[in-house]
Design a protein around this motif. Sequence first.
Motif, PDB file in Angstrom:
ATOM      1  N   ARG A 272      40.940  45.649  -8.285  1.00  0.00           N
ATOM      2  CA  ARG A 272      41.385  46.810  -9.071  1.00  0.00           C
ATOM      3  C   ARG A 272      41.392  48.079  -8.235  1.00  0.00           C
ATOM      4  O   ARG A 272      42.331  48.875  -8.309  1.00  0.00           O
ATOM      5  CB  ARG A 272      40.490  47.022 -10.288  1.00  0.00           C
ATOM      6  CG  ARG A 272      40.706  46.026 -11.389  1.00  0.00           C
ATOM      7  CD  ARG A 272      39.864  46.394 -12.591  1.00  0.00           C
ATOM      8  NE  ARG A 272      39.833  45.316 -13.565  1.00  0.00           N
ATOM      9  CZ  ARG A 272      39.149  45.381 -14.690  1.00  0.00           C
ATOM     10  NH1 ARG A 272      38.432  46.448 -14.997  1.00  0.00           N
ATOM     11  NH2 ARG A 272      39.164  44.373 -15.521  1.00  0.00           N
TER      12      ARG A 272
ATOM     13  N   SER B 211      47.293  54.662 -14.495  1.00  0.00           N
ATOM     14  CA  SER B 211      46.834  54.104 -15.764  1.00  0.00           C
ATOM     15  C   SER B 211      45.363  54.457 -15.922  1.00  0.00           C
ATOM     16  O   SER B 211      44.657  54.722 -14.942  1.00  0.00           O
ATOM     17  CB  SER B 211      47.021  52.588 -15.780  1.00  0.00           C
ATOM     18  OG  SER B 211      46.117  51.978 -14.876  1.00  0.00           O
ATOM     19  N   ASP B 212      44.887  54.459 -17.163  1.00  0.00           N
ATOM     20  CA  ASP B 212      43.481  54.768 -17.410  1.00  0.00           C
ATOM     21  C   ASP B 212      42.572  53.826 -16.640  1.00  0.00           C
ATOM     22  O   ASP B 212      41.551  54.244 -16.097  1.00  0.00           O
ATOM     23  CB  ASP B 212      43.158  54.677 -18.906  1.00  0.00           C
ATOM     24  CG  ASP B 212      43.753  55.839 -19.697  1.00  0.00           C
ATOM     25  OD1 ASP B 212      44.117  56.857 -19.076  1.00  0.00           O
ATOM     26  OD2 ASP B 212      43.833  55.720 -20.927  1.00  0.00           O
ATOM     27  N   ASP B 213      42.929  52.544 -16.580  1.00  0.00           N
ATOM     28  CA  ASP B 213      42.103  51.560 -15.865  1.00  0.00           C
ATOM     29  C   ASP B 213      41.994  51.882 -14.383  1.00  0.00           C
ATOM     30  O   ASP B 213      40.914  51.833 -13.801  1.00  0.00           O
ATOM     31  CB  ASP B 213      42.668  50.146 -16.043  1.00  0.00           C
ATOM     32  CG  ASP B 213      42.545  49.640 -17.466  1.00  0.00           C
ATOM     33  OD1 ASP B 213      41.713  50.184 -18.225  1.00  0.00           O
ATOM     34  OD2 ASP B 213      43.273  48.697 -17.811  1.00  0.00           O
ATOM     35  N   HIS B 214      43.131  52.204 -13.756  1.00  0.00           N
ATOM     36  CA  HIS B 214      43.114  52.522 -12.326  1.00  0.00           C
ATOM     37  C   HIS B 214      42.358  53.819 -12.060  1.00  0.00           C
ATOM     38  O   HIS B 214      41.567  53.905 -11.121  1.00  0.00           O
ATOM     39  CB  HIS B 214      44.540  52.611 -11.781  1.00  0.00           C
ATOM     40  CG  HIS B 214      45.160  51.277 -11.539  1.00  0.00           C
ATOM     41  ND1 HIS B 214      46.499  51.118 -11.279  1.00  0.00           N
ATOM     42  CD2 HIS B 214      44.642  50.022 -11.508  1.00  0.00           C
ATOM     43  CE1 HIS B 214      46.774  49.841 -11.100  1.00  0.00           C
ATOM     44  NE2 HIS B 214      45.657  49.157 -11.242  1.00  0.00           N
TER      45      HIS B 214
ATOM     46  N   THR C 284      32.971  42.679 -15.783  1.00  0.00           N
ATOM     47  CA  THR C 284      33.842  41.798 -15.016  1.00  0.00           C
ATOM     48  C   THR C 284      33.130  41.425 -13.720  1.00  0.00           C
ATOM     49  O   THR C 284      31.946  41.717 -13.560  1.00  0.00           O
ATOM     50  CB  THR C 284      35.212  42.468 -14.769  1.00  0.00           C
ATOM     51  OG1 THR C 284      36.103  41.515 -14.201  1.00  0.00           O
ATOM     52  CG2 THR C 284      35.113  43.691 -13.888  1.00  0.00           C
TER      53      THR C 284
ATOM     54  N   LEU D 196      32.103  47.511 -16.398  1.00  0.00           N
ATOM     55  CA  LEU D 196      33.380  47.067 -16.957  1.00  0.00           C
ATOM     56  C   LEU D 196      33.341  45.607 -17.425  1.00  0.00           C
ATOM     57  O   LEU D 196      34.371  45.068 -17.834  1.00  0.00           O
ATOM     58  CB  LEU D 196      34.494  47.251 -15.924  1.00  0.00           C
ATOM     59  CG  LEU D 196      34.709  48.675 -15.426  1.00  0.00           C
ATOM     60  CD1 LEU D 196      35.859  48.738 -14.439  1.00  0.00           C
ATOM     61  CD2 LEU D 196      34.940  49.633 -16.572  1.00  0.00           C
TER      62      LEU D 196
ATOM     63  N   GLU E  52      40.016  55.113 -13.851  1.00  0.00           N
ATOM     64  CA  GLU E  52      38.593  54.884 -14.117  1.00  0.00           C
ATOM     65  C   GLU E  52      37.889  54.233 -12.925  1.00  0.00           C
ATOM     66  O   GLU E  52      36.827  54.689 -12.511  1.00  0.00           O
ATOM     67  CB  GLU E  52      38.437  54.016 -15.361  1.00  0.00           C
ATOM     68  CG  GLU E  52      37.006  53.767 -15.745  1.00  0.00           C
ATOM     69  CD  GLU E  52      36.900  52.974 -17.027  1.00  0.00           C
ATOM     70  OE1 GLU E  52      36.143  53.412 -17.909  1.00  0.00           O
ATOM     71  OE2 GLU E  52      37.578  51.919 -17.157  1.00  0.00           O
ATOM     72  N   VAL E  53      38.480  53.186 -12.335  1.00  0.00           N
ATOM     73  CA  VAL E  53      37.799  52.529 -11.207  1.00  0.00           C
ATOM     74  C   VAL E  53      37.740  53.443  -9.996  1.00  0.00           C
ATOM     75  O   VAL E  53      36.756  53.417  -9.253  1.00  0.00           O
ATOM     76  CB  VAL E  53      38.400  51.150 -10.837  1.00  0.00           C
ATOM     77  CG1 VAL E  53      38.221  50.155 -11.937  1.00  0.00           C
ATOM     78  CG2 VAL E  53      39.824  51.239 -10.370  1.00  0.00           C
TER      79      VAL E  53
ATOM     80  N   SER F 205      45.599  59.382 -24.963  1.00  0.00           N
ATOM     81  CA  SER F 205      44.655  58.994 -23.917  1.00  0.00           C
ATOM     82  C   SER F 205      44.380  60.177 -23.001  1.00  0.00           C
ATOM     83  O   SER F 205      45.198  61.073 -22.839  1.00  0.00           O
ATOM     84  CB  SER F 205      45.211  57.829 -23.099  1.00  0.00           C
ATOM     85  OG  SER F 205      46.380  58.218 -22.420  1.00  0.00           O
TER      86      SER F 205
ATOM     87  N   ARG G 270      31.797  55.020 -21.554  1.00  0.00           N
ATOM     88  CA  ARG G 270      33.132  54.453 -21.755  1.00  0.00           C
ATOM     89  C   ARG G 270      33.426  54.282 -23.244  1.00  0.00           C
ATOM     90  O   ARG G 270      34.555  54.510 -23.691  1.00  0.00           O
ATOM     91  CB  ARG G 270      33.251  53.102 -21.050  1.00  0.00           C
ATOM     92  CG  ARG G 270      33.248  53.221 -19.546  1.00  0.00           C
ATOM     93  CD  ARG G 270      33.429  51.871 -18.873  1.00  0.00           C
ATOM     94  NE  ARG G 270      34.823  51.466 -19.009  1.00  0.00           N
ATOM     95  CZ  ARG G 270      35.214  50.294 -19.528  1.00  0.00           C
ATOM     96  NH1 ARG G 270      34.342  49.433 -19.980  1.00  0.00           N
ATOM     97  NH2 ARG G 270      36.498  49.991 -19.604  1.00  0.00           N
TER      98      ARG G 270
END
Length: 181
Positions: free
Chosen positions: A157, A123-126, A149, A147, A128-129, A83, A70
């Motif tokens: 997420r 989104s990058d976050d979504h 968390t 991550l 990625e998960v 991105s 990451r």
Amino acid sequence: MLQVKAGNLDKMGLLFERYHRPLFGFLFHMTGQTETSEDMVQTVFYRMLKYRHTFTGDGEFRTWMYHLARNVLADVAKQNKRSANHADVTELAERIGGGLMADEELQREQEKDLLRKAMSRLSDDHREVLILSRFQELKYDEIAQVLNTTEGAIKVRVHRAMNELKRIYTTIESSRKAHEL
């Protein structure tokens, strides 16, 4: 990795053999670029050697590896000033599609294309998960460690990412059908 940390650098080859493919898969799904992903795999393994003193052995090696990956992704995104926003979702599309008959191949390819477009708009976050949970098949607690968390936060997420993916997919599909009319 503990042996590598202790100075037995020959074991790095074994780690590479075991983990370079899943690592490449993660990076490729995040960037959609083969050459860039291959370069990033090399960078991750270089950083493993350089930062081997940071591996404590308290958690899983894969978690530490994906954490480094990451960081490499973030560095590459900064270097490129854009991105990474493309995911190859062929495998996911096949899981969703199941055993389609040969005469439905065109429809299947269209569904893959729609899914690919929908994944690229997440989104990058979504993204990625979803990649970590669906493609890399990491457990929620492992993703939480990567991550930094909680497992509960990861569940939320993933749920939100799947809902967003469904919404985007449906929007793209409706738009495509409207253009066909």
